[in-house]
Scaffold this active site. Structure first.
Site, PDB file in Angstrom:
ATOM      1  N   ILE A  67       0.839  -1.206   0.000  1.00 56.76           N
ATOM      2  CA  ILE A  67       0.000   0.000   0.000  1.00 56.76           C
ATOM      3  C   ILE A  67       0.871   1.252   0.000  1.00 56.76           C
ATOM      4  CG2 ILE A  67      -1.943   1.188   1.090  1.00 56.76           C
ATOM      5  CD1 ILE A  67      -2.666  -1.434   2.488  1.00 56.76           C
TER       6      ILE A  67
ATOM      7  N   THR B  75      -6.090  -1.294  10.716  1.00 60.47           N
ATOM      8  CA  THR B  75      -6.804  -2.365  10.017  1.00 60.47           C
ATOM      9  C   THR B  75      -8.159  -2.625  10.670  1.00 60.47           C
ATOM     10  OG1 THR B  75      -6.790  -4.744   9.567  1.00 60.47           O
ATOM     11  CG2 THR B  75      -5.459  -4.028  11.409  1.00 60.47           C
ATOM     12  N   ASP B  76      -9.112  -3.123   9.877  1.00 60.53           N
ATOM     13  CA  ASP B  76     -10.416  -3.496  10.454  1.00 60.53           C
ATOM     14  C   ASP B  76     -10.303  -4.779  11.283  1.00 60.53           C
ATOM     15  OD1 ASP B  76     -10.086  -5.341   8.403  1.00 60.53           O
ATOM     16  OD2 ASP B  76     -12.096  -5.094   7.566  1.00 60.53           O
ATOM     17  N   GLU B  77      -9.166  -5.464  11.187  1.00 57.75           N
ATOM     18  CA  GLU B  77      -9.020  -6.722  11.932  1.00 57.75           C
ATOM     19  C   GLU B  77      -8.951  -6.505  13.444  1.00 57.75           C
ATOM     20  OE1 GLU B  77      -6.311  -9.612  10.319  1.00 57.75           O
ATOM     21  OE2 GLU B  77      -6.463  -8.741   8.320  1.00 57.75           O
TER      22      GLU B  77
ATOM     23  N   LYS C 208      -1.644  -4.331  16.058  1.00 60.77           N
ATOM     24  CA  LYS C 208      -2.171  -3.131  15.397  1.00 60.77           C
ATOM     25  C   LYS C 208      -3.135  -2.376  16.318  1.00 60.77           C
ATOM     26  CE  LYS C 208      -1.799  -1.946  11.614  1.00 60.77           C
ATOM     27  NZ  LYS C 208      -0.864  -0.993  10.959  1.00 60.77           N
TER      28      LYS C 208
ATOM     29  N   TYR D 178      -1.197 -10.319  14.842  1.00 58.98           N
ATOM     30  CA  TYR D 178      -1.151  -9.129  13.975  1.00 58.98           C
ATOM     31  C   TYR D 178      -2.198  -8.085  14.391  1.00 58.98           C
ATOM     32  CZ  TYR D 178      -2.382  -6.302   9.895  1.00 58.98           C
ATOM     33  OH  TYR D 178      -2.745  -5.269   9.074  1.00 58.98           O
TER      34      TYR D 178
ATOM     35  N   ALA E  78      -3.790  -7.812  17.184  1.00 58.60           N
ATOM     36  CA  ALA E  78      -3.562  -7.364  18.569  1.00 58.60           C
ATOM     37  C   ALA E  78      -2.484  -6.287  18.588  1.00 58.60           C
ATOM     38  CB  ALA E  78      -3.161  -8.551  19.443  1.00 58.60           C
TER      39      ALA E  78
HETATM   40  N1  LIG Z   1      -2.806  -5.028   2.960  1.00 55.48           N
HETATM   41  C1  LIG Z   1      -3.991  -4.906   3.513  1.00 55.48           C
HETATM   42  O1  LIG Z   1      -4.984  -5.473   3.043  1.00 55.48           O
HETATM   43  C2  LIG Z   1      -4.181  -4.055   4.737  1.00 55.48           C
HETATM   44  C3  LIG Z   1      -5.459  -3.925   5.301  1.00 55.48           C
HETATM   45  C4  LIG Z   1      -5.623  -3.109   6.424  1.00 55.48           C
HETATM   46  C5  LIG Z   1      -4.548  -2.421   6.943  1.00 55.48           C
HETATM   47  N2  LIG Z   1      -3.307  -2.580   6.383  1.00 55.48           N
HETATM   48  C6  LIG Z   1      -2.199  -1.853   6.986  1.00 55.48           C
HETATM   49  O2  LIG Z   1      -1.602  -1.072   5.967  1.00 55.48           O
HETATM   50  C7  LIG Z   1      -0.196  -0.944   6.187  1.00 55.48           C
HETATM   51  C8  LIG Z   1       0.559  -1.368   4.955  1.00 55.48           C
HETATM   52  O3  LIG Z   1       0.193  -2.702   4.614  1.00 55.48           O
HETATM   53  P1  LIG Z   1       0.855  -3.435   3.376  1.00 55.48           P
HETATM   54  O4  LIG Z   1      -0.081  -4.498   2.947  1.00 55.48           O
HETATM   55  O5  LIG Z   1       1.340  -2.433   2.393  1.00 55.48           O
HETATM   56  O6  LIG Z   1       2.105  -4.106   4.080  1.00 55.48           O
HETATM   57  P2  LIG Z   1       3.425  -4.729   3.435  1.00 55.48           P
HETATM   58  O7  LIG Z   1       3.746  -5.908   4.291  1.00 55.48           O
HETATM   59  O8  LIG Z   1       3.259  -4.934   1.978  1.00 55.48           O
HETATM   60  O9  LIG Z   1       4.508  -3.599   3.635  1.00 55.48           O
HETATM   61  C9  LIG Z   1       5.029  -3.269   4.875  1.00 55.48           C
HETATM   62  C10 LIG Z   1       6.266  -2.437   4.639  1.00 55.48           C
HETATM   63  O10 LIG Z   1       6.777  -2.057   5.927  1.00 55.48           O
HETATM   64  C11 LIG Z   1       8.177  -2.252   5.937  1.00 55.48           C
HETATM   65  N3  LIG Z   1       8.604  -2.516   7.320  1.00 55.48           N
HETATM   66  C12 LIG Z   1       8.325  -3.611   8.083  1.00 55.48           C
HETATM   67  N4  LIG Z   1       8.904  -3.502   9.288  1.00 55.48           N
HETATM   68  C13 LIG Z   1       9.512  -2.289   9.310  1.00 55.48           C
HETATM   69  C14 LIG Z   1      10.262  -1.582  10.282  1.00 55.48           C
HETATM   70  N5  LIG Z   1      10.502  -2.121  11.486  1.00 55.48           N
HETATM   71  N6  LIG Z   1      10.748  -0.363   9.971  1.00 55.48           N
HETATM   72  C15 LIG Z   1      10.524   0.191   8.747  1.00 55.48           C
HETATM   73  N7  LIG Z   1       9.834  -0.438   7.776  1.00 55.48           N
HETATM   74  C16 LIG Z   1       9.324  -1.660   8.051  1.00 55.48           C
HETATM   75  C17 LIG Z   1       8.418  -3.441   5.028  1.00 55.48           C
HETATM   76  O11 LIG Z   1       9.750  -3.477   4.541  1.00 55.48           O
HETATM   77  C18 LIG Z   1       7.385  -3.182   3.925  1.00 55.48           C
HETATM   78  O12 LIG Z   1       7.924  -2.388   2.906  1.00 55.48           O
HETATM   79  C19 LIG Z   1       0.109  -1.794   7.426  1.00 55.48           C
HETATM   80  O13 LIG Z   1       0.180  -0.950   8.535  1.00 55.48           O
HETATM   81  C20 LIG Z   1      -1.083  -2.730   7.527  1.00 55.48           C
HETATM   82  O14 LIG Z   1      -1.320  -3.097   8.863  1.00 55.48           O
HETATM   83  C21 LIG Z   1      -3.100  -3.384   5.319  1.00 55.48           C
END
Ligand SMILES: NC(=O)c1ccc[n+]([C@@H]2O[C@H](COP(=O)([O-])OP(=O)(O)OC[C@H]3O[C@@H](n4cnc5c(N)ncnc54)[C@H](O)[C@@H]3O)[C@@H](O)[C@H]2O)c1
Length: 337
Positions: free
Chosen positions: A12, A123-125, A154, A150, A152
């Site tokens: 994202i 997240t909605d989770e 968040k 995860y 918990a």
């Molecule tokens: N993908 C979904 O469907 C979804 C839904 C709801 C919420 N979210 C939230 O959206 C956000 C992004 O999700 P995503 O799917 O793009 O995740 P992703 O796993 O694709 O990307 C996470 C990124 O964070 C980086 N990262 C991880 N640990 C790190 C750290 N300690 N320091 C710096 N960078 C770090 C990783 O290298 C990666 O580039 C998250 O916070 C997730 O909880 C995602």
């Protein structure tokens, strides 16, 4: 405006950076990312020479690195997380260090540097799950009931973000969104895994009975929602963001993708469920619609077709990821069951 985007090399975050630079070309973005297995700078190839974009590798739980990168920042958009449920259940320490401690370190640095907005991606989770027969939806008032590591972690992050607003006056906003899909999603997640396995002629693993329902949100719709919250959202508020809810179970989505790719349903393979697998998420996004005028731009089917085309047209992107270390993980996760 100068933005710090954490986790900008992830799914994202990278879509958000591409979206932001296209829609706000005068703004400056620093992408701060640890580059875990989920971070992929190839997503950002098209902007790497843009003078308004820079990348710094670092860990959000490292106070020194975070303090350095926060200098001169107006707005933080915080995506960085360990975001995969199965991995989070396996590597609990890293998940809590990144999702909870990392968020706290960022909040402290934002406070010290007087940032004008700290926007947190939730997240909605965190709300737990809804029974398949239930018709209720999650709203901004739903109680938190996370059921695995995860969500918990968040949930902990969301509470910290709110606490920094109430206790210290940090100007924060939060969006809690449903499952995203679209380009550049790591092919361990359900939709890209299904598409790319089919393109490779492999089986598609479907957890349990396949009756898991998600409120699918196209990533570009999500980026627009964050944009609107940054422009017009009220400080201290939380907004829920969801998709055009047609509530298709995973098994139906797998069949839709099979049809779009002209493949056969014999590719479906049911695999052992994961512990604490939530049945259904359904998000009520009335608040962001009424207050900020946001709504998804297209139906789920239209966005799914666009997503399938993107993976079909960009095999070099996902083929590189699906080799090497990813294969090992994949085997442990699905093929040994
Ligand atoms: N993908 C979904 O469907 C979804 C839904 C709801 C919420 N979210 C939230 O959206 C956000 C992004 O999700 P995503 O799917 O793009 O995740 P992703 O796993 O694709 O990307 C996470 C990124 O964070 C980086 N990262 C991880 N640990 C790190 C750290 N300690 N320091 C710096 N960078 C770090 C990783 O290298 C990666 O580039 C998250 O916070 C997730 O909880 C995602």
């Amino acid at each position: 405006m100068k933005l710090l985007v954490t986790g900008g090399a992830g799914f994202i975050g990278s879509n958000f950076i591409l979206y932001w630079l296209k829609n706000h070309p005068d703004d400056h973005i620093i992408n701060f990312d640890k580059l875990t297995y989920a971070g992929n700078l190839e997503n950002l190839k098209s902007v790497e020479d843009n003078a308004n974009y820079s990348f710094i590798q670092g860990d959000i739980s490292d106070p020194e690195a975070v303090t350095n990168v926060m200098a001169g920042i107006d707005t933080v958009v915080h995506f960085a997380a360990e975001s995969h449920n199965d991995r989070a259940n396996m590597d609990r320490l890293t998940t809590v260090l990144t999702n909870v401690v990392g968020t706290q370190v960022l909040l402290d640095a934002a406070l010290e540097n007087g940032v004008q907005r700290f926007h947190h991606i939730g997240t909605d989770e965190v709300f737990g799950h809804i029974g398949l027969e239930e018709t209720r939806k999650f709203t901004e008032k739903t109680n938190y009931e996370p059921r695995s590591v995860y969500p918990a972690s968040k949930a902990g992050a969301d509470h910290l973000v709110r606490a920094y607003n109430i206790a210290f006056g940090l100007p924060v906003t939060i969006t809690n969104c449903s499952n995203n899909f679209g380009p550049y999603q790591f092919p361990e997640k359900f939709i890209p895994l299904t598409i790319t396995n089919l393109l490779e002629g492999r089986k598609i693993p479907v957890y349990g009975d396949g009756l898991y329902v998600r409120d699918w949100l196209y990533v570009e719709d999500h980026c627009r929602a964050i944009d609107m919250v940054l422009q017009k959202g009220k400080i201290g508020e939380t907004y829920l963001v969801g998709g055009m809810t047609e509530l298709h179970p995973n098994i139906e989505i797998a069949k839709k993708i099979i049809k779009l790719l002209g493949k056969d349903e014999s590719a479906i393979e049911f695999v052992t469920d994961r512990p604490g697998h939530d049945r259904k998420y359904d998000v009520d996004w009335t608040k962001i619609k009424n207050e900020l005028g946001w709504a998804p731009q297209h139906s789920f089917d239209e966005w799914l077709e666009k997503t399938v085309s993107w993976y079909r047209d960009n095999p070099q992107w996902w083929q590189r990821i699906k080799s090497g270390a990813y294969e090992e993980y994949y085997q442990k996760q699905y093929e040994d069951r």
